[in-house]
Design an enzyme around this catalytic site. Structure first.
Site, PDB file in Angstrom:
ATOM      1  CE1 TYR A   1      -1.090  -2.194 -21.533  1.00 22.47           C
ATOM      2  CE2 TYR A   1      -1.344  -3.035 -23.764  1.00 22.47           C
ATOM      3  CZ  TYR A   1      -1.716  -2.158 -22.764  1.00 22.47           C
ATOM      4  OH  TYR A   1      -2.704  -1.230 -22.974  1.00 22.47           O
TER       5      TYR A   1
ATOM      6  CE  LYS B   1       9.913 -30.483  13.260  1.00 22.84           C
ATOM      7  NZ  LYS B   1      10.752 -29.364  13.652  1.00 22.84           N
TER       8      LYS B   1
ATOM      9  CB  CYS C   1      -4.425   0.657 -17.407  1.00 26.26           C
ATOM     10  SG  CYS C   1      -6.125   1.105 -17.740  1.00 26.26           S
TER      11      CYS C   1
ATOM     12  N   GLY D   1       6.705 -20.723  14.551  1.00 24.98           N
ATOM     13  CA  GLY D   1       6.233 -20.272  15.853  1.00 24.98           C
ATOM     14  C   GLY D   1       4.734 -20.113  15.971  1.00 24.98           C
TER      15      GLY D   1
ATOM     16  CG  HIS E   1      -7.844  10.671  -4.048  1.00 20.47           C
ATOM     17  ND1 HIS E   1      -7.045  11.487  -3.289  1.00 20.47           N
ATOM     18  CD2 HIS E   1      -7.746  11.087  -5.326  1.00 20.47           C
ATOM     19  CE1 HIS E   1      -6.520  12.399  -4.078  1.00 20.47           C
ATOM     20  NE2 HIS E   1      -6.929  12.182  -5.313  1.00 20.47           N
TER      21      HIS E   1
ATOM     22  NE  ARG F   1      10.802 -30.629  17.594  1.00 21.90           N
ATOM     23  CZ  ARG F   1      11.570 -29.789  18.275  1.00 21.90           C
ATOM     24  NH1 ARG F   1      11.353 -28.499  18.219  1.00 21.90           N
ATOM     25  NH2 ARG F   1      12.557 -30.234  19.005  1.00 21.90           N
TER      26      ARG F   1
ATOM     27  NE  ARG G   1      12.383 -23.426   9.460  1.00 19.83           N
ATOM     28  CZ  ARG G   1      11.719 -23.192  10.570  1.00 19.83           C
ATOM     29  NH1 ARG G   1      10.585 -23.784  10.792  1.00 19.83           N
ATOM     30  NH2 ARG G   1      12.194 -22.374  11.487  1.00 19.83           N
TER      31      ARG G   1
ATOM     32  CG  MET H   1       0.378 -24.356  14.234  1.00 23.19           C
ATOM     33  SD  MET H   1       0.064 -25.616  13.024  1.00 23.19           S
ATOM     34  CE  MET H   1       1.419 -25.439  11.906  1.00 23.19           C
TER      35      MET H   1
ATOM     36  CB  SER I   1      -6.529  -0.583 -21.629  1.00 29.38           C
ATOM     37  OG  SER I   1      -5.857  -0.575 -20.394  1.00 29.38           O
TER      38      SER I   1
HETATM   39  C1  PEP Z   1      -9.823   1.717 -13.791  1.00 26.98           C
HETATM   40  O1  PEP Z   1     -11.004   1.968 -13.616  1.00 26.98           O
HETATM   41  O2  PEP Z   1      -9.330   0.588 -13.586  1.00 26.98           O
HETATM   42  C2  PEP Z   1      -8.898   2.764 -14.221  1.00 26.98           C
HETATM   43  C3  PEP Z   1      -7.641   2.499 -14.521  1.00 26.98           C
HETATM   44  O3  PEP Z   1      -9.360   4.029 -14.260  1.00 26.98           O
HETATM   45  P1  PEP Z   1      -9.527   4.999 -13.006  1.00 26.98           P
HETATM   46  O4  PEP Z   1      -8.845   4.339 -11.847  1.00 26.98           O
HETATM   47  O5  PEP Z   1      -8.900   6.267 -13.409  1.00 26.98           O
HETATM   48  O6  PEP Z   1     -11.005   5.062 -12.869  1.00 26.98           O
END
Ligand code: PEP
Ligand code: MG
Length: 919
Positions: free
Chosen positions: A892, A32, A872, A114, A490, A105, A372, A116, A805
């Site tokens: 990747y 501000k 992954c 809003g 899970h 302000r 802003r 503060m 990976s």
């Molecule tokens: C991991 O452990 O990051 C993974 C991709 O395998 P999972 O989640 O199947 O254990």
């Protein structure tokens, strides 16, 4: 000068076409303050900004650290600035005849709307009030301003900042407000503006008595005391509960502190030739390039924000069903509207982004009080970014940074109607595990979910937690709610993979399975079959059936345009985690460039899994290799088909197929009917079978007989899988298609495991080439890095692996020693006590786990310069983690299909901030 050249500058002045600061000084002056300086001082803008000064964020941090005392020079710098304001305004602070009033302000580096405190009309007292009456010619107005000051000051400075404990949950503001309401009630008034000058005068007296009685001291008459009280209270509000929680959510560092802006008051409530309003240079709800805003005649800014009166539209375009009958500002004050319209154009051109502007017209004269960068939703953000690019206002690199990756979620998933959410009853709050909106009738078991869904009911599965056995019910349910578990539990993992709405860890929900009910927030009782609605993006569950709105992303041209830019800019690949052809197709639709994780065990869960699961069970409880091989041979066709179908969908793009990972006991049946069936087929007695099942029990299965360890103990399991993968690939190639599997070994910790499995791969490869009559079958061989030791020994692992990976779910679990399924039990305590700032299963802990990943990449590439490296774990779809992966040179990232666009955008943003030399 506000500061001598030698002394440290704590106070920055702005006004009368000049300013000490500018827009680049946000860290010091707050957003501000920096913008006020820019608007007032930049010669191209030259906006009518009331003069004022900014106390820097440095003052705030010192003030809060040093028991609410200021650095020595602050006082004189404030006084000098005040003098300048007085000169420009031709009024004096505390003067009886012609008083200057100021507002105090907050203004942090990043806007915290809003969160503060603010104190307005500072400088009014029993003497200066007559001066204000003379200035305005309106006694009523003056006393209204006075009662507002007392109310705000008592609340913000004398109660909150002083840490006064509120009795019976009723703070001073509420008490004073009740007094105002009482008069309105007695007189039958509907609006605050109906109160007469005399009534307001009485109210002021009454307010002062109440303040003294409740807070034990008088409202201060001395304007200087008021000013310093206000400044201190606004600084203190940085540590207020609201602000603190907002920073936790928005990940704003607590160390930043806020600046304080003291500015000459201008009044939108000086009669019907005055007004106040908020406007946006483009529509923040849709992104459309049209000036959009609201205003209130004869009102102060807080009235617009507080929603006490329904504001009127600034122009025809801004009309909505509630405001369509009001007169627009364009009609009511055409000249001022024209002036405002010109300024907003100038502001957007200057800042090259949508601006949120606060303005006030005092007796026909327009002032700009603040501008802003305007907040906007995901849909608007995408549209603005692409349209501003087309208009050549910004370049492509800037455009891709204008959308927060997570905002894309809003464009992809069905969501609850935001309007309906505003009035709905919240029954649970948890972790937003799977975004989007859903509604359904409550069921408590997976079987019921399947049964009800088969009968055409929409259901929401409510459980303490879920396990692989629940997958069918989870799949059939519209959404899932669990009372336990964290972001990689899970339920969260599975739901996210499917793009299904899911809330986990709703610790305030109590499930009573005997009565098939649950008790939600504030004791709301929900029975089986009752409708509830979930907002998985916010982690909120509501009572009843709220409307859900659907979205088809391909229809959104702005999204398509944005993602084209994204793909040109990003320098890292984005793949998807997918286990079925349908998942793979989703991933492709969202722009995935391959599959980074194909979990083979998926075929043993959910729909169509009966037969393969039975064969797997047969294999698991086999005693001898011969028995096991028989079962595996039967299973082979299923695995081959599963792999082939997905390779086919991916048309030659790399597909990382992970060998069987989970501990075998997870698949063992526990109900007697299934056990009996198995014993019959195997021709063994129940007691023998039960003994074999019992022998599979492990105390710590996560660290037990899983992953590569299965392949070491039972090489025939690896052998069957490799054969299935290679034959599936060969068949596709023979029929003219392309296919490229990457065989990935999970849960490894030493190169010897990799060597052991590679021998099997080499042997089966030779056999497959012969049996399929092919010279070569394309594939590569690599490993997951998900055990800390594997990261440390990456140089050795890379001697055998073609690719790594990073399985950051397990790597995080094993680095912290936090169970990924149980973190929900203690994470909130860790967050509250600031031991952790975020869930390490959601965003990579760059300090610790990140260090291991860096070591893994560096050591791996020392051995193999061109080692392909990806990720992954769930983190592959988290924007900050994607940026980290880009920075440390990964090739990747891979994530759930629905997170692919988010990862692509994050990757592009990383490439803008940390460009790599060669693509
Ligand atoms: C991991 O452990 O990051 C993974 C991709 O395998 P999972 O989640 O199947 O254990
Ligand atoms: Mg793992």
């Amino acid at each position: 000068m506000a500061a001598k050249s030698k002394s440290h500058k704590y106070v920055y002045f702005f006004g009368d076409g000049k300013a000490d600061g500018n827009e680049s000084m946000k860290n010091l002056l707050g957003g501000k303050g920096a913008n006020l300086a820019e608007m007032a001082g930049n010669q191209k803008l030259k906006l009518p900004v009331p003069p004022g000064f900014t106390l820097t964020t440095e003052v705030c941090t010192t003030f809060l650290e040093k028991k609410k005392t200021y650095p020595r020079q602050v006082k004189s710098q404030v006084e000098a600035s005040l003098l300048k304001m007085e000169r420009i305004m031709g009024r004096k602070f505390g003067d009886e005849k012609n008083p200057l009033l100021v507002s105090v302000r907050s203004g942090a580096r990043k806007s915290m709307p809003g969160m503060m405190e603010t104190v307005l009309n500072v400088g009014l007292n029993e003497k200066t009030i007559s001066g204000l009456i003379a200035q305005s010619g309106d006694e009523r107005f003056a006393y209204d301003a006075y009662r507002r000051l007392i109310m705000m000051y008592a609340d913000v400075v004398m109660e909150k900042a002083a840490g006064v404990e509120v009795k019976n949950g009723k703070g001073i503001r509420k008490l004073l407000d009740e007094k105002l309401e009482l008069i309105k009630q007695k007189q039958g008034y509907t609006s605050d503006t109906d109160l007469s000058a005399e009534e307001l005068k009485m109210l002021v007296k009454d307010f002062k008595v109440t303040v003294r009685k409740v807070l034990g001291s008088d409202f201060p008459e001395d304007p200087m005391e008021q000013l310093w009280g206000g400044i201190g209270a606004v600084f203190s509000s940085w540590n207020g509960k609201r602000a603190f929680e907002y920073r936790m959510i928005e990940k704003i560092p607590h160390e930043w502190g806020t600046a304080v802006n003291v500015q000459a008051m201008v009044f939108g409530n000086m009669g019907n030739d005055s007004c106040t309003g908020v406007a946006f240079t483009r529509n923040p709800g849709t992104g459309e390039n049209k000036f959009y805003g609201e205003y209130l005649v004869n009102a102060q800014g807080e009235d617009v924000v507080a929603g006490i009166r329904t504001p009127a539209p600034v122009n025809e375009y801004s009309k909505n069903p509630q405001s369509e009958h009001f007169t627009t500002l364009e009609k009511y004050m055409p000249n001022q509207y024209k002036e405002l319209y010109g300024y907003q154009k100038r502001l957007e051109q200057h800042y090259k982004d949508m601006q949120d502007i606060e303005f006030t017209i005092e007796k026909g004269k327009l002032f700009i009080l603040q501008c802003r960068v305007g907040k906007r939703n995901g849909i608007a953000a995408v549209r603005m970014a692409t349209e501003m690019f087309t208009q050549k206002l910004i370049d492509a690199k800037t455009a891709v940074t204008r959308v927060a990756p997570n905002q894309l979620v809003e464009l992809l998933l069905p969501m609850l109607d935001p309007k309906a959410e505003q009035t709905a009853v919240v029954i649970a709050k948890g972790l937003p595990a799977g975004p989007g909106g859903a509604k359904g009738r409550v069921v408590f078991t997976s079987d019921e979910a399947v049964e009800w869904a088969t009968n055409g009911e929409k259901v929401i599965l409510v459980r303490e937690e879920t396990s692989p056995e629940d997958v069918d019910g989870m799949h059939k349910a519209q959404a899932i709610l669990t009372t336990k578990g964290g972001m990689t539990s899970h339920a969260a993992l599975v739901a996210r993979g499917w793009g299904k709405c899911c809330i986990v860890g709703c610790s305030d929900v109590e499930i009573h399975s005997e009565t098939k009910t649950f008790k939600g927030k504030n004791g709301v009782l929900i029975k089986e079959g009752d409708w509830i609605s979930l907002d998985g993006t916010k982690g909120l569950a509501y009572e009843g059936s709220l409307p859900v709105v659907d979205i088809d992303i391909d229809q959104n041209k702005s999204y398509r345009d944005l993602m084209k830019m994204v793909d040109k800019i990003k320098q890292i690949g984005v793949r998807t985690n997918a286990e079925t052809p349908v998942d793979a197709m989703h991933g492709l639709k969202f722009g995935a460039e391959g599959i980074g994780l194909f979990r083979t065990e998926h075929m043993f869960y959910g729909e169509g899994s009966e037969q393969p699961l039975f064969l797997l069970r047969k294999m698991i409880v086999s005693k001898t290799e011969v028995e096991r091989r028989t079962a595996l041979n039967e299973l082979f066709q299923f695995v081959k088909k599963d792999v082939k179908d997905t390779l086919h969908v991916m048309r030659g793009l790399p597909v990382t197929i992970r060998l069987l990972d989970p501990p075998l006991h997870e698949f063992v049946p526990h109900d007697s009917a299934k056990l009996l069936e198995l014993s019959k087929v195997l021709g063994i007695r129940m007691s023998v079978l039960k003994r074999r099942v019992l022998a599979l029990h492990e105390n710590n299965p996560m660290l037990g007989h899983r992953g590569v360890r299965l392949g070491i103990s039972f090489p025939e399991i690896t052998e069957m899988q490799i054969r299935a993968i290679l034959e599936a690939t060969a068949e596709l190639i023979q029929s003219g298609e392309k296919a490229f599997p990457e065989i990935m070994v999970p849960v490894t910790c030493t190169v010897k495991e990799l060597e052991h499995q590679k021998k099997i791969v080499d042997r089966v490869y030779r056999e497959a080439c012969v049996s399929m009559n092919m010279k070569k079958i394309p594939y590569s061989y690599g490993t997951m890095i998900e055990i800390p030791r594997a990261a440390l020994k990456a140089n050795r692992m890379a001697e055998v692996a073609d690719f790594f990976s990073f399985g950051t779910n397990d790597l995080t679990q094993m680095s912290f020693g936090f169970s990924r399924d149980d973190i929900g039990g203690f994470l909130p305590n860790y967050m509250d006590q600031r031991i952790l700032n975020e869930d390490p299963f959601q965003t990579i802990d760059q300090d610790g786990v990140g260090e291991l990943i860096k070591i893994g990449v560096e050591r791996g590439r020392k051995t193999k310069k061109n080692l392909k490296v990806g990720i992954c774990g769930e983190h592959g779809g988290d924007a900050e983690s994607v940026k980290f992966c880009h920075r440390i040179g990964m090739n990747y990232v891979s994530c759930s299909p629905f997170r692919v666009p988010i990862a692509r955008l994050a990757a592009a943003q990383a490439a803008v901030t940390w460009p790599r030399k060669a693509k």
